[in-house]
Design an enzyme around this catalytic site. Sequence first.
Site, PDB file in Angstrom:
ATOM      1  CG  ASP A 150      -2.226   0.996   1.027  1.00  0.00           C
ATOM      2  OD1 ASP A 150      -2.357   1.374  -0.132  1.00  0.00           O
ATOM      3  OD2 ASP A 150      -2.990   1.008   2.181  1.00  0.00           O
TER       4      ASP A 150
ATOM      5  CG  HIS B  78       0.251   1.507  -9.315  1.00  0.00           C
ATOM      6  ND1 HIS B  78      -0.063   1.350  -7.976  1.00  0.00           N
ATOM      7  CD2 HIS B  78      -0.775   2.265  -9.810  1.00  0.00           C
ATOM      8  CE1 HIS B  78      -1.325   1.845  -7.610  1.00  0.00           C
ATOM      9  NE2 HIS B  78      -1.875   2.324  -8.747  1.00  0.00           N
TER      10      HIS B  78
ATOM     11  CG  LEU C  18       9.514 -17.542  -3.597  1.00  0.00           C
ATOM     12  CD1 LEU C  18       9.390 -17.640  -2.224  1.00  0.00           C
ATOM     13  CD2 LEU C  18       9.937 -16.203  -4.169  1.00  0.00           C
TER      14      LEU C  18
ATOM     15  NE  ARG D  75      -7.966   0.789   5.213  1.00  0.00           N
ATOM     16  CZ  ARG D  75      -7.549   2.046   5.407  1.00  0.00           C
ATOM     17  NH1 ARG D  75      -7.529   2.549   6.736  1.00  0.00           N
ATOM     18  NH2 ARG D  75      -7.259   2.853   4.286  1.00  0.00           N
TER      19      ARG D  75
HETATM   20  C1  IPE Z   1      -5.439  -2.827  -0.366  1.00  0.00           C
HETATM   21  O1  IPE Z   1      -5.115  -1.351  -0.686  1.00  0.00           O
HETATM   22  C2  IPE Z   1      -5.559  -3.627  -1.590  1.00  0.00           C
HETATM   23  C3  IPE Z   1      -4.194  -3.559  -2.216  1.00  0.00           C
HETATM   24  C4  IPE Z   1      -3.191  -3.678  -1.515  1.00  0.00           C
HETATM   25  C5  IPE Z   1      -4.227  -4.304  -3.594  1.00  0.00           C
HETATM   26  P1  IPE Z   1      -6.353  -0.160  -0.819  1.00  0.00           P
HETATM   27  O2  IPE Z   1      -5.381   0.908  -0.919  1.00  0.00           O
HETATM   28  O3  IPE Z   1      -7.183  -0.672  -1.811  1.00  0.00           O
HETATM   29  O4  IPE Z   1      -6.939  -0.353   0.615  1.00  0.00           O
HETATM   30  P2  IPE Z   1      -8.051   1.015   1.402  1.00  0.00           P
HETATM   31  O5  IPE Z   1      -8.760   1.197   0.360  1.00  0.00           O
HETATM   32  O6  IPE Z   1      -6.894   1.787   1.905  1.00  0.00           O
HETATM   33  O7  IPE Z   1      -8.543   0.100   2.571  1.00  0.00           O
HETATM   34  C1  IPE Z   2      -1.668   0.109  -3.181  1.00  0.00           C
HETATM   35  O1  IPE Z   2      -1.342   1.384  -3.493  1.00  0.00           O
HETATM   36  C2  IPE Z   2      -1.470  -0.409  -4.797  1.00  0.00           C
HETATM   37  C3  IPE Z   2      -3.136  -1.100  -5.115  1.00  0.00           C
HETATM   38  C4  IPE Z   2      -3.992  -0.776  -4.097  1.00  0.00           C
HETATM   39  C5  IPE Z   2      -3.224  -1.307  -6.128  1.00  0.00           C
HETATM   40  P1  IPE Z   2      -2.354   2.441  -3.757  1.00  0.00           P
HETATM   41  O2  IPE Z   2      -2.753   2.609  -5.030  1.00  0.00           O
HETATM   42  O3  IPE Z   2      -3.627   2.103  -2.822  1.00  0.00           O
HETATM   43  O4  IPE Z   2      -1.812   3.960  -3.244  1.00  0.00           O
HETATM   44  P2  IPE Z   2      -2.322   4.935  -2.077  1.00  0.00           P
HETATM   45  O5  IPE Z   2      -2.658   4.056  -0.896  1.00  0.00           O
HETATM   46  O6  IPE Z   2      -3.355   5.463  -2.834  1.00  0.00           O
HETATM   47  O7  IPE Z   2      -1.327   5.656  -1.657  1.00  0.00           O
HETATM   48 MG    MG Z   3      -4.045   2.404  -0.683  1.00  0.00          MG
END
Ligand code: IPE
Ligand code: IPE
Ligand code: MG
Length: 226
Positions: free
Chosen positions: A16, A33, A127, A179
């Site tokens: 995240d 990403h 792995l 979470r």
């Molecule tokens: C969780 O991240 C999903 C992935 C890492 C693929 P999100 O950014 O989507 O989660 P929330 O919305 O903050 O809970």
């Molecule tokens: C996690 O990073 C990757 C995915 C959920 C695909 P986010 O895209 O959720 O990045 P933030 O949380 O908005 O910074």
């Molecule tokens: Mg996120």
Amino acid sequence: MTIPEKLPAHVTFIMDGNGRWARSRGKDRIEGHFEGVESVREVMKTSVELGIPYVSFYAFSEENWGRDAAEVNGLMELMYRAMKNELNTFLDNGVRFLVLGNRSRLPDKVNMGIDELQELTKEGKRLTMILFMSYSGQWDIQQAARRMAQAGAEDIAPFLSTAGIPDPDLMIRTSGEQRISNYMLWQLAYAEFVFTPTLWPDFRKQEYLAALEEFASRDRRFGKVK
Ligand code: IPE
Ligand code: IPE
Ligand code: MG
């Protein structure tokens, strides 16, 4: 590299913070990403070096389908390209690659890329690397319950998408959120959780080793008395 004693057999990541990493640099979210793929590669290689047999990544949740089309399409394209680029790294490192999730929602092109990569890496012995795509824990339990009922069976575990894969010992979530965002709800029953403020694109070998040290210091009791 000092190797922590008591290594987990399965480490899973809620990757995240890619979007925030990009925004803080004035870049487009997709650049975060893109940079995050490098973190996946480093974690994968370090896991092979340490002899950790399973590592998995929450790459795209069922809820992530609700993001802007541009971001969703960008992510699908990025994952397709990353799979093409990583084949040789996987073969060189003895990696078996798997994708779990509701694959019926993925674009055909991505599904073809997954089938090909799974087939070409199926002999990988060092792995098992799992990417959770279009995955949610509630989806997994629902599809398992449906198939369990059809089979007239009583134990749900063999019907979960993760059947045959040991439950995670350690779950690491980056970016400071604390979470599980509908991740492996069943399988994380006794996992140790490590939350770090580091954003996923900045999560590299040193951060991984630090989290593994933290895991080694935990006292797992599984409901029993020591
Ligand atoms: C969780 O991240 C999903 C992935 C890492 C693929 P999100 O950014 O989507 O989660 P929330 O919305 O903050 O809970
Ligand atoms: C996690 O990073 C990757 C995915 C959920 C695909 P986010 O895209 O959720 O990045 P933030 O949380 O908005 O910074
Ligand atoms: Mg996120």
